[in-house]
Design an enzyme around this catalytic site. Structure first.
Site, PDB file in Angstrom:
ATOM      1  CG  ASP A  93      -6.834 -20.640  38.914  1.00  0.00           C
ATOM      2  OD1 ASP A  93      -7.949 -20.575  39.090  1.00  0.00           O
ATOM      3  OD2 ASP A  93      -6.359 -20.656  37.951  1.00  0.00           O
ATOM      4  CG  ASP A  95      30.802  18.866   6.173  1.00  0.00           C
ATOM      5  OD1 ASP A  95      30.263  18.129   5.168  1.00  0.00           O
ATOM      6  OD2 ASP A  95      32.047  18.525   6.611  1.00  0.00           O
ATOM      7  CG  ASP A 144     -13.128   3.389 -19.332  1.00  0.00           C
ATOM      8  OD1 ASP A 144     -12.379   2.943 -20.520  1.00  0.00           O
ATOM      9  OD2 ASP A 144     -14.140   4.029 -19.632  1.00  0.00           O
ATOM     10  CG  ASP A 145     -11.572   1.286 -23.622  1.00  0.00           C
ATOM     11  OD1 ASP A 145     -13.071   1.223 -23.529  1.00  0.00           O
ATOM     12  OD2 ASP A 145     -10.992   2.178 -23.980  1.00  0.00           O
TER      13      ASP A 145
END
EC number: 3.4.23.-
Length: 1770
Positions: free
Chosen positions: A457, A667, A1442-1443
């Site tokens: 390398d 079954d 929203d209150d």
């Protein structure tokens, strides 16, 4: 005239067809699609190439000057609406004539002929070639252009010369049309007509003028011959020969689409992600690209998408490559989830991870130093091969001597350099055309490694080896840190030297690091260069600087390698290296040890915990992580073994090759118990895999022979009927399938037996699901028909026939159709259990009836007949000789609405179903001489509550004289949870006690007298099915052994079914000796009318009362002394909590009477006997539950007696139906009636658009609605609710994604007019929203608790409102809506961006949005277990959509929250709450008056005053007010309801309105009405005259008491603790079907904050059980409220529970664990003990007369009702 003149003065139409518009210069390289598409770099090259091919005259190189080409003066006519050209004005038609421009006439003036025969069409030819340049349209020319003389050579690089424009080349072929359009669009742009060219969406900047239209029309004809146009262009022009713009629009769209596809592929192939942006953004980007490609019919598989994403991952995300490298079934969603997880972990680590500063001494010169770190980083640069055959790394000779080989940048690993290749042609598309610099991945495994070699390398600064075998002079590492290319740490174990012995004996040594965490052994060229060794890549050798060759190097793959044979081993084992490490401070613990120490937790959990410092004294770096991710712990493999996962649809790939009836599933179900021997106990089912055809066969046992016979039959049937052979049968591993007999049977016939694996029932899903479906149908059919259980298999067989004929949701055909059979003939099917009359062909006698009643079961298998059950013969017959009974049912369907619960909408009523008593029920004997822990059962009611003397363990006969007859009373049937419990009409009430006819009665010919004393409450507000008193049908059925003569008179009795029984002896009124009850009567009984002077019951002594035995079989240890007051002591601290401290401050009634425990004079507590009141205002409803005597007809009404006030004229009327003229009546089928009720729409309080605006005749109101409409539109646009840049065609969008929208208008309570644009969520497709998301609002108990705490702590209460709250929440799904009506775009759609009101997901989206904002920006935390309740150290918030309601001790804290909210949301302050005077609020419908430090009043007077008169109930505002909502002694008759169907629906609708409003009010604050509301709600589907009258009475009472308020006063400041108390009560058996009514009231610091009244879900057998059930229902809510109070107010809390049942307290207190009477009783009792002891709950006794929860369980007399409620609501 003008048109004629224009046509006459235009002889040279063809000569001027090439004029163009001149304006400012347009660059010649401008993209003709710049308006709608991105630039194409190859366009100009193509343009130049094409233009150079046009014919030119060699002699000239420029356009000759033309003195005629001068600019005209601007026209005097007004400019067009869409604007002028940028430099010149437009010409009128007259001026066009004067300047010979008449050929640019209006298209409407042209001859409407075919494209090629148009007078404006000109076909160029060799004699008249096309002009090289065209004069502009706005340039006046005295002479037309002479095409014959204009032959100028064109410069190749020019598109405009002077005022002339280069024309496009002529279209030469159909295939080149798309390329030609590009040049034609550029030609129009250069002619300054670019703003009228449509983009790919059909949008234009302005409208063209007539002259421009003619210009484009003529030029297009000139350069695009008709025969060379594509087919789609011809089709457009044949419809409208002048519609050139449509052609251009579609051409641009096609080019845009192709160009976008190219861009999307390039973007997908070059994806990169390193975590610099959020994972959500990356996911959205990738998903958008894939979706666009999918819309263009290009499907990108998950595997390809994952590969492209993994290729571009870097940094901490790169390890995912190794994780997914071996996976073949990659899911894109899973990969995104992994990326999101890593991103979140890194985000948290970056926030918590401190900066690290490490100093290095020995290797400081190797790395570059930065302010933050001096880490040595391994760099791995690997040269890439270019187009030549030589590798780029061949210049390694210069590394040793040249300064280019520097370590300045060696501490950084080069990123992959990617140079994307541009596509040279539109048709070329090659994914992955990239040049990447190759480099090894050091920290993951690789398959490119060359064994026994070192990778050379040139970019690595250090040499790294994985084995210590070659490391000499190894020392432990203490200060070197190495990172790889992904900036991940590489742990270094040791530092040493590598010794080399090359070919010529040259030896050298370089430094190296040992780590096992790399994929290759790396040999650093820089280290070799320090030893004067270089690499020659041309000769593939290692050489000295003098050229001496030391060793060959090998090229393998893209890299060069050096053999390890040149390394000298160190003879040091790996263990030695580890020992060296352990001897130093850098000791790493093995991962298996840590894995065992931390409880065998998984790898990721341990690593993540160490990263976040969840474990102290242990760091992540202290552990050896090598191979940790792949470590397999044997103990974990054994202990954590799980079943494999079943992937949905995985079974299909194994069975695709099978044909119909080749693959069967089977079954066995059973056994079914308690059936006759003739009835089957099992059935075996078969299902064909391909067609899903089903068969069922009955079985009496599961023996091998029985199973074998069924298999033989089914195989033969399939072979003969369908000409198919069964190849595979799938079954479970039951012994009936795995035996040798069946195995041999399969083997002989060549059938493969496919069994499930061990304990893997899910693999047998087809057969299991079929059994479940058939059994569900079976239970439903039996319950609906009322047929006995032994016909269960007939119901299964009927279900099989129907299921085979219906189309399942997953198939497009039914099983019969798949099998090639005809559809089911509906004319051959009867409802299961349909009553019929069967012809008896062989009667016993000629005079006997020929018809036998029966019930149809199912079509016959063996004939064309029908299987019919004959109850009288107890058998089934197969016959066609039957007649259907019209309008008859097999049994009376009974529906019994149970608990009335309230949801957030306050309109839904839920109910539970109850089973009914069959005729064949077992009877349970009760001794009349004994009593239970409840009062004796009377005709209708069993007394609710014991008071005293109910714990006596003695069993002494109190009468001592005569033995009373033993009565048989039917016990309630055990409730089957699988049987539907919905009932409309309560059936006949249980057996009643005998009655005595008093001949002295003045009303009915005799007074009905019970053989018992009066119960504690004389009657109840319940339902029954019985005749009027005095009739023989009032008598119950007694068995033969009960008919004993004790000197009694004969009384004729009747069974409940109507069969007469012989006369039996009853006590005469001359020798009656009644026993006395063992309980003290209630308030209303003790205060009875004192004028009764003829008692007929002799009262026994108190001793008899005290010693009366009880039916209750509670063991003696569960009973306590009569005079003791038991209480529960949870812990040692309970000594400071007494009953007085719990009862203190509670709003209990003040009693002046003696305590119930005072038994000095028992006779005073026995009530006087009432006479029957049959002349009530509700039409003579009887009260057969009370004992009566003769009384005066004239006497005054007192508060303690029953009083019914008239609030409707019809209430005074008698039952006069017999006098009315006959009318048509229809018996309602109750099942159909229920379906009809579901279709009834609720009351609509809003208006539609046409009602509010279009057809509104009230102009004033209409104007206000219009104003509200525009206000809503502006708000929607401001919030970017939808995409305003594009409109979508309805035909191009999936209908599932299209949501209908509408405007609704209403008038609010404050008088303002409101308009709201909403989506039709009621018809929203389920695929467009996540059903798991929930929209939360604050619970009413939480709001009441917060208000109570606010009063006690002097909090300020601030009310806020967020405008258009939902529009702040983004929407994730792709949804489209229709535009608002004022736009007039009926065929267009808008894409939603925000959560529009009405969408299913809008509420959940808004909740998540506001919750996130409150937590992150307002420093709030949501209270666990109480949604929408948020708090911090100063403020509490209750959120209802929203209150917002804010509570705080400091008003500035509220203001601070408001300021923060206004930064993000449009927040309105409804009421700030400042000031010390009384403040009025309207909070969620509650009208609240609040004065800090003093009081709080909660009511709804204004709302009720407005709403009640609108209910169409004739109120009586001036008459005498009602003083109670209902009275005891009135019963709801349950006679069969006969009514017209339309009238039925109308009345049910009316009941829904009335009970809905009453429910809303009761839930809010009128808890005293809940019992009556709950009882009437159970009869919504039974709107008889009587039920409606009682409902009207309730509404009248609400009107009369509309001003009542729930009153709270501030708690005493001296009390340091919060006190939370629940008061419980139960009324045993006062509801139909032995059900009991239970109720609870909850109080906080003496203030009533909630109440509940409901019918017990299970049947109780005694008062004690009912009381235990009531207490068990109260404790969970009490604990939850306790947690809420402690979160909102940090004071200590005392929890108390009050009940008037001593036996319940005794059972809770007892430690005895002996077996209880039944399982339910014992489970409840044991659970109560645990909850009381584990939650510090104090349980005390409360006198019944003080128990305010009494109003929740029974109707009370006026005096009692007022006494129990006037302290807390008035």
């Amino acid at each position: 005239m003008e048109s004629q003149q224009l046509s006459q003065n235009s002889p040279n139409l063809h000569g001027s067809a090439y004029a163009s518009v001149t304006s400012k210069e347009v660059p010649s390289n401008q993209d003709p699609l710049a308006v709608s598409a991105s630039n194409l770099p190859e366009f100009d090259r193509d343009s130049t190439k094409v233009n150079s091919q046009q014919e030119t005259t060699p002699g000239t190189s420029a356009v000759p000057e033309n003195h005629h080409h001068v600019s005209p003066q601007p026209a005097s006519v007004p400019p067009p609406q869409n604007g002028q050209y940028q430099q010149h004005g437009m010409m009128t038609p007259n001026k066009a004539m004067a300047s010979n421009w008449a050929h640019y006439q209006q298209p409407s003036m042209m001859t409407c002929s075919h494209y090629q025969t148009s007078p404006a069409y000109y076909q160029p030819d060799p004699h008249y070639p096309l002009p090289q340049y065209i004069p502009p349209l706005s340039t006046s020319s005295p002479d037309p252009i002479d095409l014959k003389n204009q032959h100028s050579e064109i410069p190749q690089a020019k598109t405009k010369v002077g005022n002339n424009v280069l024309p496009p080349h002529t279209l030469t072929s159909e295939e080149n049309f798309s390329t030609w359009v590009k040049f034609y669009i550029r030609f129009l742009k250069n002619s300054n007509l670019g703003d009228i060219i449509p983009n790919d969406q059909g949008e234009i900047k302005r409208q063209m003028t007539y002259e421009e239209h003619a210009y484009i029309y003529n030029t297009f004809q000139a350069f695009a011959p008709f025969h060379l146009l594509p087919t789609w262009v011809k089709q457009i022009l044949e419809i409208n020969y002048a519609d050139i713009l449509t052609v251009l629009c579609k051409s641009v769209s096609k080019m845009q689409t192709n160009n976008q596809e190219l861009k999307d592929w390039i973007a997908l192939a070059n994806l990169e992600y390193d975590g610099s942006t959020s994972a959500d953004t990356f996911e959205i980007t990738v998903s958008t690209i894939i979706q666009r490609l999918k819309e263009n019919n290009i499907n990108v598989s998950d595997r390809l998408a994952c590969q492209l994403i993994l290729k571009g991952l870097s940094g901490d995300f790169k390890y995912l490559r190794n994780q997914y490298r071996t996976k073949t079934n990659m899911k894109l969603s899973q990969l995104f989830a992994e990326i999101q997880l890593i991103y979140d972990e890194n985000k948290i680590m970056n926030l918590n991870k401190p900066s690290q500063y490490k100093q290095h001494s020995e290797y400081k010169n190797v790395s570059r130093t930065s302010p933050n770190t001096t880490n040595t980083k391994v760099t791995t640069r690997n040269y890439q091969r270019t187009n030549s055959s030589k590798p780029r790394a061949a210049k390694a000779h210069n590394i040793a001597t040249s300064s280019k080989f520097s370590r300045v940048n060696n501490d950084h690993i080069n990123e992959s350099t990617v140079s994307s290749q541009y596509l040279s042609d539109d048709n070329e598309l090659s994914l992955g055309q990239q040049q990447k610099e190759s480099k090894p991945t050091h920290t993951i495994d690789s398959n490119d490694e060359l064994p026994d070699h070192l990778l050379i390398d040139s970019g690595a600064s250090q040499t790294l080896v994985r084995s210590a075998h070659y490391l000499h002079h190894a020392t432990p590492n203490s200060e070197i840190n190495i990172v790889d290319a992904q900036k991940q740490d590489i742990p270094i174990n040791a530092i040493g030297n590598l010794h080399f012995n090359f070919q010529n004996g040259t030896k050298t040594s370089i430094k190296a690091l040992h780590t096992p965490n790399i994929a290759y052994d790396l040999l650093s060229l820089s280290e070799l260069a320090n030893q004067n060794i270089t690499a020659c890549f041309t000769r593939n050798t290692l050489e000295r600087s003098d050229g001496t060759v030391l060793a060959p190097i090998v090229k393998h793959g893209d890299f060069y390698w050096l053999s390890k044979k040149y390394l000298i081993p160190s003879h040091i084992s790996k263990l030695t290296i580890n020992n060296v490490n352990k001897s130093k401070s850098v000791n790493k613990y093995p991962y298996p040890l840590i894995h065992r120490m931390l409880g065998h937790a998984n790898f990721r959990s341990i690593q993540k915990s160490l990263k976040k410092n969840a474990v102290t004294y242990l760091k992540e770096s202290d552990i050896e992580w090598s191979n940790a991710s792949t470590y397999q712990c044997p103990d974990c493999l054994i202990g954590k073994s799980t079943k494999h996962r079943h992937v949905k649809g995985s079974r299909l790939k194994y069975q695709e090759s099978y044909e119909p009836f080749q693959y069967l599933h089977t079954d066995i179900f059973g056994p079914v118990h308690h059936l006759p021997k003739s009835a089957p106990s099992y059935f075996i089912s078969f299902t064909d895999e391909k067609t899903r055809f089903q068969w069922v066969y009955p079985l009496h046992d599961r023996r091998e022979e029985s199973i074998l016979n069924v298999f033989t039959s089914i195989l033969a049937f399939i072979k003969n009927q369908f000409n198919a052979r069964v190849l595979v049968i799938q079954m479970d591993r039951g012994s009936e399938y795995t035996n040798k007999t069946l195995h041999k049977f399969f083997t002989n016939r060549g059938i493969t037996a496919c069994y499930t694996t061990t304990a893997d029932s899910r693999a047998h899903g087809v057969a299991e699901r079929l059994n479940r479906t058939l059994l569900n149908d079976c239970r439903t059919l039996l319950h609906c028909s009322g047929l006995p259980n032994h016909l269960w298999f007939s119901a299964v067989e009927f279900s099989t026939i129907i299921r085979n004929s219906l189309v399942s949701p997953k198939n497009d055909k039914s099983a019969r159709q798949h099998a090639g059979l005809a559809g089911l003939d509906i004319t051959t099917i009867l409802p299961f259990g349909q009553p019929v009359i069967v012809n008896n062909h062989n009667p016993d006698s000629k005079i006997h009836p020929r018809g036998i009643p029966g019930y149809a079961l199912h079509p016959s298998r063996n004939s064309y007949g029908y299987i019919i059950y004959l109850p009288s013969l107890k058998k089934t017959v197969d016959t066609t000789n039957y007649v259907i009974l019209q309008d008859k049912q097999s049994k009376l369907d009974q529906f019994n609405y149970d608990t009335l619960t309230f949801d957030d909408d306050l309109n839904r009523l839920t109910a539970h179903n109850q089973s009914f008593i069959e005729k064949n029920e077992t009877e349970q004997s009760y001794d009349q001489n004994t009593e239970s822990d409840h009062d004796y059962q009377s005709e209708i009611e069993i007394n609710s509550d014991p008071l005293v003397n109910d714990f006596s363990s003695q069993s002494i006969n109190p009468l001592q004289l005569d033995k009373e007859p033993v009565q048989k009373v039917r016990a309630p049937k055990e409730v089957d949870a699988d049987i539907s419990e919905y009932n409309i009409l309560p059936s006949t009430i249980r057996s009643r006690t005998p009655h005595i006819i008093n001949k002295e009665s003045t009303e009915m010919g005799g007074t009905i007298e019970s053989d018992t004393t009066s119960p504690r409450h004389s009657s109840t507000f319940t339902a029954r099915n019985q005749k009027r008193p005095g009739s023989p049908n009032d008598m119950i059925d007694l068995t033969s052994q009960d008919r004993v003569n004790y000197g009694l008179e004969n009384i004729k009795t009747t069974r409940l079914g109507g069969t007469e029984e012989p006369y039996i002896q009853r006590n005469s009124d001359t020798n009656i000796k009644y026993r006395t009850t063992n309980s003290t009567p209630s308030i209303d009984d003790r205060s009875s009318n004192s004028e009764s002077t003829t008692p007929i019951i002799s009262i026994e002594t108190k001793a008899a009362c005290d010693n009366t035995p009880s039916i209750d079989t509670d063991p003696p240890e569960y009973r306590s002394s009569d005079h003791a007051t038991p209480n529960i002591m949870p812990d040692k601290s309970s000594k400071n909590v007494t009953a007085d401290s719990i009862l203190d401050d509670l709003p209990l009634p003040d009693l002046t009477n003696k305590s119930p425990t005072d038994t000095s004079d028992v006779s005073k507590d026995i009530p006087h006997i009432h006479s029957r009141q049959t002349n009530s205002s509700l039409g003579g409803m009887d009260d057969s539950n009370v004992l009566t005597t003769t009384k005066s007809k004239k006497r005054s009404l007192e508060d303690n007696e029953t009083e019914i006030e008239v609030s409707r004229d019809t209430w005074n009327n008698k039952n006069m139906r017999s006098l009315e003229p006959p009318r048509s009546k229809k018996r309602i089928n109750l099942i159909a009636a229920i379906k009809g009720v579901k279709s009834i729409k609720p009351v609509r309080t809003t208006l539609r658009y046409d009602e509010a605006i279009t057809y509104n005749e009230d102009n004033k109101e209409k104007d206000r609605y219009i104003e509200a409409y525009h206000k809503e539109i502006n708000q929607l646009l401001r919030m970017n609710t939808w995409d305003t840049n594009k409109y979508y065609d309805r035909n191009d969008i999936d209908p599932k994604k299209v949501i209908n929208s509408m405007f609704i208008f209403n008038k609010k309570r404050d008088g303002t007019h409101k308009a709201r644009f909403v989506a039709r969520g009621d018809i929203q497709h389920p695929d467009t929203y996540d059903s798991d998301m929930q929209s939360n609002t604050v619970h009413h108990y939480a709001l009441m608790t917060s208000l109570s705490i606010a009063l006690d702590n002097d909090y300020y209460i601030t009310q806020l409102d967020i405008s258009s709250a939902y529009l702040y929440a983004d929407i994730k799904e792709e949804l489209y809506i229709r535009p608002p009506p004022h736009l007039g775009l009926n065929d267009k759609l808008l894409r939603l961006r925000k959560s529009l009101y009405g969408l299913k997901q809008s509420g959940a989206n808004w909740y998540e949005t506001i919750k996130s904002y409150l937590i992150n920006c307002c420093d709030m935390q949501e209270v666990r277990g109480w949604s929408c309740v948020f708090k911090n150290s100063q403020v509490t918030i209750c959120l209802f959509v929203d209150d917002m309601i804010l509570f705080s001790k400091d008003l500035n804290a509220n203001k601070k929250i408001i300021t923060t909210l206004k930064k993000q949301y449009d927040t309105k302050i409804i009421n700030l709450g400042e000031g010390d005077n009384e403040i009025q609020y309207d909070i969620l419908g509650l009208e609240i008056k609040y004065q800090r430090s003093k009081y709080m009043k909660l009511g709804m007077e204004k709302s009720l005053t407005e709403k009640l008169p609108k209910l169409n109930v004739p109120l009586n505002p001036k008459g005498k007010k009602l003083r109670a909502p209902g009275q005891p002694g009135h019963y709801i008759d349950q006679d069969e309801l006969e009514i017209d169907e339309d009238e039925y629906k109308e009345k049910v609708h009316e009941m829904q309105k009335l009970i809905g409003l009453a429910s809303y009010v009761g839930y809010k604050f009128r808890f005293d009405l809940l019992y009556y509301i709950n009882t009437l709600a159970q009869h919504i589907l039974f709107p008889s005259r009587q039920v409606l009258d009682m409902t009207y009475e309730l509404i009248q009472f609400m009107w009369d008491t509309r001003d009542k308020q729930l009153i709270w006063h501030k708690n005493k400041p001296t009390k340091p603790d919060n006190k939370l108390v629940a008061i419980s009560d139960a009324s045993y058996g006062n509801q139909p079907y032995y059900k009991s009514q239970i109720g609870n009231i909850f109080l906080l610091n003496g203030k009533v904050i909630g109440g509940k009244s409901t019918k017990a879900s299970l049947t109780c057998t005694s008062t004690t059980e009912a009381e235990i059930h009531a207490v068990s229902e109260a404790i969970p809510l009490l604990n939850n409220l306790s947690h809420l109070v402690q979160e909102l107010n940090k004071k200590p809390i005392i929890k108390g529970l009050l009940t008037d049942s001593r036996s319940t307290i005794s059972i809770i207190k007892s430690t005895n664990e002996e077996k209880f009477r039944n399982r339910f009783f014992g489970t409840k009792a044991m659970r109560l003990r645990d909850e009381v002891s584990g939650n510090n709950l104090y349980v005390y006794y409360i006198e019944t007369k003080k128990n305010i929860a009494d109003v929740m369980t029974k109707p009370l007399p006026i005096k009692t009702f007022k006494l129990l409620t006037n302290k807390w609501i008035h």
